[in-house]
Design a protein around this motif. Structure first.
Motif, short mmCIF file in Angstrom:
data_model
loop_
_atom_site.label_atom_id
_atom_site.label_comp_id
_atom_site.label_asym_id
_atom_site.label_seq_id
_atom_site.Cartn_x
_atom_site.Cartn_y
_atom_site.Cartn_z
N LEU A 269 3.83 1.74 1.37
CA LEU A 269 2.87 0.70 0.99
C LEU A 269 1.46 1.26 0.91
O LEU A 269 0.67 0.86 0.03
N THR A 270 1.11 2.17 1.80
CA THR A 270 -0.22 2.77 1.80
C THR A 270 -0.49 3.48 0.48
O THR A 270 -1.56 3.33 -0.13
N VAL A 271 0.48 4.24 0.01
CA VAL A 271 0.32 4.96 -1.27
C VAL A 271 0.23 3.97 -2.42
O VAL A 271 -0.61 4.11 -3.32
N ALA A 272 1.07 2.95 -2.42
CA ALA A 272 1.05 1.95 -3.50
C ALA A 272 -0.29 1.24 -3.57
O ALA A 272 -0.82 0.97 -4.66
N GLN A 273 -0.88 0.95 -2.40
CA GLN A 273 -2.13 0.21 -2.37
C GLN A 273 -3.33 1.01 -2.86
O GLN A 273 -4.39 0.45 -3.12
#
Length: 296
Positions: free
Chosen positions: A238-242
């Protein structure tokens, strides 16, 4: 008068589960005298006495038991059979006082609702078809539900990647008669024939790193990223997607709530008090804003 029933979550390493908060909130809302508690075990055989008890009301089943709990089921739903994993046990009594245990799966239906809601919300924005391609990361019991949810939601090309490719190939073979899955060897850009508009992570977050997912979001400006792992809530995926502004992200807690709504209705035949359940979960988590559960 409603007889008190005991509900459980069966699994290993689940002491942090928020499922009791969700379902006990629902029982309180409807003034039901039931209780929902955590029961950890290394083997599904260790909970046989709870399933066979007259007071057994139902259970959520999580890893590592989703693929083995069928041994205690009198019947398995069509979707659970297709997925090959069970996450819900439902006791049913017939007119003769005999009881059956139904094995069902609500992991897929919760994901399905989230994917379809996202697709509907973006369909009029001139966005490339978000359901053209989807990627599932991991090949365990949760991944089977994710793959099936993509299929039911209308994702045209479904890709699967797993650290051990042979396991992914087995999952592909299990679904062969229902829909097609393309297994890819790794997450490098060269392995994916097209950029996925829906990405679902199904592996424990603590086994992943941000570096693994670096190339996933570069070729597409918008999409939906779901991580079924919810401990911690903020996962590397999720961190990378955000970091990519156009990507909507859905936490594992949202997935958990979505499938729990369906479980509650299966167990009680009553509508779950969704807002109360959401608020009860958020009350447990300091610093989490209400808006973070916008996909429900």
């Amino acid at each position: 008068m409603t007889e008190p029933r005991n509900f459980y979550i069966f699994g290993s390493g689940i002491s942090f589960s928020v499922s009791p908060t969700i379902h006990n909130t629902g029982f309180t809302h409807h003034a039901l005298p039931h209780t929902y508690t955590i029961h950890e075990s290394a083997s599904i055989d260790e909970v046989a006495h709870l399933i066979h008890a007259p007071s057994f009301g139902g259970a959520s089943v999580t890893m590592p038991h989703k693929l083995q709990v069928h041994k205690f089921c009198t019947e398995v739903s069509e979707t659970a059979r297709a997925i090959g994993a069970i996450n819900t046990l439902i006791p049913i009594c017939n007119g003769n006082g005999e009881r059956s245990i139904i094995g069902d799966n609500t992991d897929w239906s919760g994901l399905y609702v989230i994917i379809k809601k996202y697709a509907t919300s973006t369909s009029g924005q001139g966005q490339r078809n978000s359901l053209k391609a989807g990627l599932v990361i991991g090949a365990g019991g949760a991944s089977r539900a994710a793959l099936y949810a993509m299929y039911k939601a209308g994702v045209e090309h479904i890709y699967l990647v797993n650290r051990t490719q042979s396991i992914a190939e087995k999952v592909r073979g299990d679904f062969k008669g229902t829909f097609n899955i393309t297994v890819i060897p790794d997450l490098s850009g060269s392995s994916l024939p097209e950029s996925p508009g829906v990405i679902i992570g199904t592996v424990p977050a603590e086994t992943t790193s941000e570096e693994q997912f670096g190339s996933l979001f570069k070729e597409r400006s918008k999409g939906l990223c779901i991580d079924m792992s919810y401990k911690p809530r903020q996962t590397p995926l999720l961190t990378v997607a955000q970091r990519h502004e156009g990507w909507a992200t859905v936490t594992g807690v949202e997935v958990l709530l979505a499938q729990a709504f369906d479980q509650f209705k299966l167990w009680t035949s009553l509508e779950p008090p969704r807002e109360e359940m959401i608020e009860a979960v958020l009350a447990r988590e300091v610093g989490v804003g209400r808006g973070s559960l916008s996909m429900l």
